[in-house]
Design a protein around this motif. Structure first.
Motif, PDB file in Angstrom:
ATOM      1  N   ALA A   1       0.829  -1.203   0.000  1.00  0.00           N
ATOM      2  CA  ALA A   1       0.000   0.000   0.000  1.00  0.00           C
ATOM      3  C   ALA A   1       0.863   1.254   0.000  1.00  0.00           C
ATOM      4  O   ALA A   1       0.686   2.164  -0.824  1.00  0.00           O
ATOM      5  CB  ALA A   1      -0.925  -0.018   1.213  1.00  0.00           C
ATOM      6  N   LEU A   2       1.818   1.296   0.896  1.00  0.00           N
ATOM      7  CA  LEU A   2       2.615   2.502   1.038  1.00  0.00           C
ATOM      8  C   LEU A   2       3.592   2.669  -0.116  1.00  0.00           C
ATOM      9  O   LEU A   2       3.871   3.793  -0.559  1.00  0.00           O
ATOM     10  CB  LEU A   2       3.340   2.461   2.376  1.00  0.00           C
ATOM     11  N   LEU A   3       4.104   1.549  -0.625  1.00  0.00           N
ATOM     12  CA  LEU A   3       4.985   1.633  -1.781  1.00  0.00           C
ATOM     13  C   LEU A   3       4.218   2.133  -3.005  1.00  0.00           C
ATOM     14  O   LEU A   3       4.727   2.932  -3.804  1.00  0.00           O
ATOM     15  CB  LEU A   3       5.600   0.259  -2.062  1.00  0.00           C
ATOM     16  N   GLY A   4       2.969   1.663  -3.181  1.00  0.00           N
ATOM     17  CA  GLY A   4       2.154   2.138  -4.290  1.00  0.00           C
ATOM     18  C   GLY A   4       1.900   3.629  -4.210  1.00  0.00           C
ATOM     19  O   GLY A   4       1.967   4.348  -5.219  1.00  0.00           O
TER      20      GLY A   4
ATOM     21  N   ALA B   1      11.620  -3.410   0.415  1.00  0.00           N
ATOM     22  CA  ALA B   1      10.783  -2.223   0.230  1.00  0.00           C
ATOM     23  C   ALA B   1      11.642  -0.961   0.177  1.00  0.00           C
ATOM     24  O   ALA B   1      11.348  -0.031  -0.589  1.00  0.00           O
ATOM     25  CB  ALA B   1       9.757  -2.128   1.357  1.00  0.00           C
ATOM     26  N   SER B   2      12.713  -0.926   0.953  1.00  0.00           N
ATOM     27  CA  SER B   2      13.605   0.235   0.920  1.00  0.00           C
ATOM     28  C   SER B   2      14.267   0.369  -0.444  1.00  0.00           C
ATOM     29  O   SER B   2      14.368   1.465  -0.998  1.00  0.00           O
ATOM     30  CB  SER B   2      14.670   0.100   2.012  1.00  0.00           C
TER      31      SER B   2
ATOM     32  N   VAL C   1       6.707   3.146   4.282  1.00  0.00           N
ATOM     33  CA  VAL C   1       7.067   1.771   3.930  1.00  0.00           C
ATOM     34  C   VAL C   1       8.040   1.207   4.957  1.00  0.00           C
ATOM     35  O   VAL C   1       7.900   0.085   5.450  1.00  0.00           O
ATOM     36  CB  VAL C   1       7.673   1.718   2.512  1.00  0.00           C
ATOM     37  N   LEU C   2       9.056   1.991   5.278  1.00  0.00           N
ATOM     38  CA  LEU C   2      10.039   1.550   6.262  1.00  0.00           C
ATOM     39  C   LEU C   2       9.401   1.396   7.640  1.00  0.00           C
ATOM     40  O   LEU C   2       9.623   0.407   8.340  1.00  0.00           O
ATOM     41  CB  LEU C   2      11.188   2.557   6.338  1.00  0.00           C
TER      42      LEU C   2
ATOM     43  N   LEU D   1       9.445  -1.590  10.401  1.00  0.00           N
ATOM     44  CA  LEU D   1      10.301  -1.298  11.555  1.00  0.00           C
ATOM     45  C   LEU D   1       9.523  -1.276  12.859  1.00  0.00           C
ATOM     46  O   LEU D   1      10.071  -1.624  13.914  1.00  0.00           O
ATOM     47  CB  LEU D   1      11.001   0.045  11.350  1.00  0.00           C
ATOM     48  N   ALA D   2       8.253  -0.878  12.811  1.00  0.00           N
ATOM     49  CA  ALA D   2       7.474  -0.799  14.050  1.00  0.00           C
ATOM     50  C   ALA D   2       7.421  -2.155  14.749  1.00  0.00           C
ATOM     51  O   ALA D   2       7.610  -2.250  15.967  1.00  0.00           O
ATOM     52  CB  ALA D   2       6.059  -0.300  13.751  1.00  0.00           C
TER      53      ALA D   2
END
Length: 780
Positions: free
Chosen positions: A47-50, A576-577, A740-741, A745-746
């Motif tokens: 989702a966040l990468l999109g 993702a990074s 994305v990160l 990471l959370a």
């Protein structure tokens, strides 16, 4: 092109944002059901990468006037809708085996195909949402408010759909609503082709909702294996927030974990309820039910040792204490009311079983002290995921259970047997700490551990076990050939008699824990520190530095001992990074020079800090709210909706002028909200006590000020870029890159260092954004 967004534009923006958030929630459930629960977290990164990739696409196209017109917005809506339908069709045909992808090219290709199709609707939504910021840069407050409010409604709507319909129906319904909105918008904008495409998509979506394609399911899922048994019959299928419930019947369905190999007769056939596709709960076909075999089972031992007094069973699994305790005064607490309804319909109350729909933690937090002779945490037998919160098996949860026992009561904790033991050392350390908090100077005198061929039972009492208990445990173990892994006063040689191991390792671990010494070398390969409320991950076992040696020592079997959720979270972060770097950061050189007081580095730093800080704070709050709400989907819906709606309101009220006073007011509100968010992390018992409606209201009241405050820094900064509009979508993409990160990471930070550390890291990100904004204001 108009000078300001119309009401229809804002409604359309809210609608695509709602579809985006709904897809994220639905994908979490779909991936976990069809493929692998470790795979579910990929939905957040996709989702966040999109969104980030869409922001970069718009930034590169920003010099073209067409990029700020209706065409791009319509294209984004249609890509999102048809991406929904492609994903729905693909998921009905491809059953993934993600672990095999490492050495099987065809499986890797299938995995990448699923990833790409799932990426498309997020990318389309990102185009539609990002385009409006590029088109109307002086109206960021209203646009961002509509975006966040729509997202909040979408997350709530997805949770509501999961409660009443299968996930595939939910996907089709959301797609239909999105296409209906697209058609209406296209008609009002006189976009005939768009209206026809929306009508076509609406028809296909409605057909899919009426006859949904069932998700393909990997063959290693428990539900898939059970369905292959001869003569199996499906009695019922029900949706629900906890997952799809499937009830199966077959004569070959017989469950008796912890049963002695010396039991001379058979085990009665039972039905089985499968929640999702992995959690298996056997159910008698009628109560009272045949249970003679439980006399030779570890499940029946606590009841034999305490033949009188109330019994409390918390949670459900294949471990069957309610069946063993029928006929006594037994209370069964279970958060999934559907299981209780099945038991109620089959006559459980007539067999003396009181059914209570309640989560384990809250039941213990509100239980009367010294009320039960036996408390059995049956849910422990099902195990858990390394990154899954299980607050009942923390030191604090075990302390509450011990406090609810009568003076000579027994706490029963069943575990599947691993060798070398993965979870047993940590459970023993947590139990020893809980006993010490109850005033036990010598915790080992209050614990007994028995071991079978595949099961392990840990018994603990608020007071030292007496001679009668020691004799009864020894006689039971001798009769049914169970090994006593630990008993007060036991010799080491007596701990490894029947199911022989190379060494009496389970005894040695218990002795080391109770003596405060380091555990044996075999146990030091795993995480052995007690689980507590700050790190409520009792099923986390991987010690990172020991993973290579474990695989080398155990060969192929060693791979099964690794915590794949944490490993894949780390891999997802790295992958993702890299993708985000290629799709979002690399195109930076194509943008025009930025004018002072801004610099490229300050723009990247500010919006990255906001994205990382927001997702860290949001996800750590989600992790903690599982303690109060029990069901992760309910906690996710509440957190996402509260944060998005609250942030939307904050965005609408954000100041526009870039002044020191405005900067100070924006970030003082964030600081106050973060201080208020400490309450759910500290006032645990007080917030656990109220009934569910009051708990929900209290949690919303505590989180809404934080969400309102966190919605203000982003539009306030975007507004300052109104005169350099081509940098707006790139800044938006940077924010997505950081998110994305943060999504990966959370989890890693909370598991490794604790939830309080994750919250502190989020606060530091906002402090960094505050400092960067100060540099922008210095020349003014």
């Amino acid at each position: 092109m108009t000078g300001a967004p119309t009401r229809l534009d804002l409604v359309a923006l809210a609608g695509v944002s709602a579809a985006l958030l709904a897809l994220e929630v639905l994908l979490l459930r779909l991936f976990a059901f069809s493929h692998w629960h470790h795979f579910a977290g990929l939905a957040v990164s996709l989702a966040l990468l999109g969104l980030g990739a869409a922001g970069t696409t718009l930034a590169l196209a920003g010099r073209h006037r067409a990029s700020r017109g209706d065409g791009w917005f319509l294209a984004g809506l249609l890509v999102t809708g048809f991406g929904y339908l492609l994903l729905l069709g693909l998921q009905s045909r491809i059953a993934l085996r993600p672990l095999v992808a490492g050495w099987h090219p065809a499986e890797l290709a299938r995995l990448l195909l699923v990833d790409f199709i799932a990426f498309l609707p997020f990318f389309g939504a990102g185009l539609a949402i990002g385009q409006v910021f590029l088109r109307w840069p002086r109206h960021t407050r209203r646009l961002y408010a509509a975006d966040l409010l729509g997202g909040g409604l979408g997350s709530l709507g997805a949770a509501g759909l999961l409660a009443v319909a299968p996930v595939e129906v939910g996907l089709a319904v959301v797609a239909a609503l999105l296409f209906a909105l697209t058609g209406l918008w296209a008609v009002r904008r006189r976009r005939r082709a768009g209206a026809l495409a929306g009508l076509l998509g609406l028809g296909v979506s409605l057909a899919a909702a009426l006859q949904p394609p069932a998700p393909a399911m990997s063959d290693f899922k428990a539900l898939s294996r059970l369905r292959e048994l001869p003569g199996v019959e499906t009695l019922a299928v029900e949706p629900g927030l906890a997952g799809r419930l499937t009830v199966l019947r077959a004569e070959s369905l017989r469950f008796a974990p912890g049963l002695s190999l010396r039991w001379p007769r058979g085990v009665p056939a039972q039905d089985v309820a499968v929640i999702g596709s992995d959690r298996v709960v056997p159910l008698p076909r009628a109560w009272p039910a045949p249970a003679e075999h439980l006399a030779a089972s570890l499940a029946g031992l606590p009841l034999r040792l305490r033949p009188e007094g109330p019994v409390l069973v918390l949670g459900s699994s294949a471990w069957q204490t309610p069946l063993a305790a029928q006929g006594r005064s037994v209370t069964w607490g279970e958060s999934d009311g559907r299981l209780l309804d099945l038991a109620r319909a089959r006559g459980a109350p007539a067999a003396g079983v009181t059914l209570v729909e309640e989560g384990t933690w809250r039941f213990l937090a509100t239980a009367e002290p010294r009320a039960y002779a036996v408390i059995a945490l049956d849910r422990a037998w099902a195990g858990g995921d390394a990154a899954s919160e299980d607050y009942a098996l923390t030191v604090e949860g075990l302390s509450l259970a011990l406090a609810a026992l009568s003076d000579d009561g027994l706490l029963a904790l069943p575990l599947p047997l691993d060798y070398p033991p993965r979870h047993y050392p940590r459970l023993m350390a947590s139990l020893a700490e809980a006993l010490a908090r109850q005033g036990a100077a010598a915790p080992g005198e209050r614990v007994a551990v028995l071991r079978g061929l595949q099961a392990l039972l840990v018994l603990a009492s608020p007071r030292p076990l007496g001679e009668a208990d020691l004799a009864a445990v020894s006689a039971f173990a001798e009769r049914w050939r169970f090994d006593i892994a630990w008993l007060p006063g036991q010799a080491r040689e007596a701990a490894n008699r029947f199911h022989r191991l190379d060494t009496p390792l389970f005894h040695d671990i218990a002795r080391a824990v109770f003596a405060g010494r380091p555990p044996p070398a075999e146990a030091r390969r795993f995480h052995t520190a007690p689980a507590d409320l700050d790190r409520p991950y009792p099923w986390r076992s991987l010690a990172w530095s020991q993973a290579p040696g474990l695989v080398q020592e155990l060969g192929g079997r060693g791979w099964s001992y690794l915590d794949w959720t944490l490993i894949l979270s780390l891999v997802a972060t790295l992958v993702a990074s890299l993708l985000a770097f290629l799709l979002i950061l690399v195109p930076l050189g194509r943008l025009p020079p930025i004018r002072p007081p801004f610099t490229r580095l300050s723009i990247a730093g500010y919006f990255a800090a906001l994205g990382l800080g927001y997702i860290l704070v949001e996800l750590v709050i989600f992790q903690r709210l599982i303690l109060y709400l029990g069901e992760p989907v309910l906690a996710a819906a509440l957190v996402f909706a509260t944060f998005l709606v609250g942030s939307g309101l904050g965005s609408a009220m954000a100041p526009e002028r870039a002044t020191r006073a405005n900067r100070r007011a924006v970030y003082l509100a964030v600081a106050g909200g973060l201080a208020l968010a400490l309450v759910p992390l500290t006032a645990v018992i007080a917030l656990s006590a109220p009934a569910l409606p009051l708990r929900l209201l209290a949690l919303i009241a505590l989180l809404l000020p934080l969400a309102w405050a966190m919605g203000r820094p982003f539009p306030w900064a975007l507004r300052q870029l109104a005169d350099q509009r081509r940098w707006i979508p790139w800044a938006w993409g940077i924010n997505g890159f950081a998110s994305v990160l943060g999504a990966s990471l959370a989890t890693l930070v909370s598991v490794q260092f604790g939830q309080s550390t994750t919250l502190a890291a989020g606060a530091l990100c906002y402090a960094a954004a505050f400092a960067i904004a100060g540099r922008w204001l210095a020349p003014r």
